[in-house]
Design an enzyme around this catalytic site. Structure first.
Site, PDB file in Angstrom:
ATOM      1  N   CYS A 108       6.363  -0.033   9.603  1.00  0.00           N
ATOM      2  CA  CYS A 108       5.344  -0.613  10.470  1.00  0.00           C
ATOM      3  C   CYS A 108       5.839  -1.936  11.077  1.00  0.00           C
ATOM      4  CB  CYS A 108       4.023  -0.750   9.719  1.00  0.00           C
ATOM      5  SG  CYS A 108       2.614  -0.905  10.838  1.00  0.00           S
ATOM      6  N   HIS A 211       3.162   4.639   7.628  1.00  0.00           N
ATOM      7  CA  HIS A 211       3.245   4.062   6.280  1.00  0.00           C
ATOM      8  C   HIS A 211       3.567   5.142   5.247  1.00  0.00           C
ATOM      9  CE1 HIS A 211       2.083  -0.199   6.670  1.00  0.00           C
ATOM     10  NE2 HIS A 211       1.468   0.215   7.764  1.00  0.00           N
ATOM     11  N   GLU A 213       4.824   4.882   2.428  1.00  0.00           N
ATOM     12  CA  GLU A 213       4.556   4.467   1.035  1.00  0.00           C
ATOM     13  C   GLU A 213       3.139   4.829   0.609  1.00  0.00           C
ATOM     14  OE1 GLU A 213       4.333   2.520   3.532  1.00  0.00           O
ATOM     15  OE2 GLU A 213       2.703   1.082   3.223  1.00  0.00           O
TER      16      GLU A 213
END
Ligand code: MN
Length: 236
Positions: A108, A211, A213
């Protein structure tokens, strides 16, 4: 084989004199076989050099908007808060890692900062710059994929995911505009917004606008990115 040390940049709350990071980044690195280490943003050059020396790979996290003066623009009204402490630290650390060809994964804001440090530019606000833009700020849970991206055939990203199209989550109002020299755009949203970049001159220097993660343990295949990053850091 020794586990690679993966530095994770921190989110700096200047007013509260606090630096912090989300559990999701830490666990995604750990699960993929890396040793996560949080790197506080500091000013001193010798400490930044020590950080660059210490780590085998760098995860540049999400966060606030980058100061557009880094790519030669003045701020537009839609620009969000900027963070001079994070900007200065990440700029210097990324430069050192690029010189040493150590693996970098930008997520990001991290992708955007990577692009700017390497010589590219950003759209300061997508709705201002791209009239036909899709919704890139989802209201659904963070792990939920809210739009598709098309991967550039033959790119590192396409190769490691083994697909042409991926559904991703989306939490950004900025994006890469001009891709940095030596990099390619390796994923596009259906509205043409660049969703990933990768270096053609480094072993593993890659950024994604989404994202991962928040997704790596939610759907089959989403952990491929972290696995490839940690593998590259181990081979360094
Ligand atoms: Mn998006």
């Amino acid at each position: 084989m020794k586990k690679p040390i993966i530095g994770i940049t921190c989110y700096v709350e200047i007013k509260d004199e606090r630096q912090r990071q989300n559990e999701t980044y830490i666990q995604a690195v750990r699960k993929a076989g890396g040793v996560p280490v949080l790197l506080p943003a500091v000013e001193s050059e010798d400490v930044i050099q020590a950080h660059a020396h210490l780590i085998d790979g760098l995860l540049v996290s999400g966060g606030p908007d980058m100061d557009p003066q880094y790519f030669g623009e003045q701020p537009v009204p839609e620009l969000g808060p900027v963070n001079p402490v994070m900007d200065a630290y990440e700029d210097r650390l990324i430069r050192l890692l690029l010189e040493r060809d150590k693996p970098i994964l930008g997520i990001c804001r991290g992708e955007q900062v990577l692009n700017v440090v390497a010589g590219g530019t950003l759209f300061q606000d997508l709705r201002r710059s791209v009239p036909t833009v899709l919704k890139h700020g989802q209201d659904v849970p963070r792990w939920f994929p809210s739009h598709k991206v098309r991967l550039l055939p033959g790119s590192k990203l396409a190769t490691l995911f083994g697909v042409e199209e991926l559904a991703v989550n989306s939490f950004h109002h900025q994006a890469v505009a001009q891709v940095a020299p030596g990099f390619v755009a390796s994923a596009y949203a259906p509205d043409g917004v660049i969703e990933a970049i990768e270096s053609q001159n480094h072993r593993f220097v890659l950024g994604v606008q989404w994202h991962p993660e928040c997704m790596w343990n939610q759907a089959k295949n989403y952990d491929q990115l972290f696995n490839a990053f940690i593998r590259a850091a181990q081979e360094g």
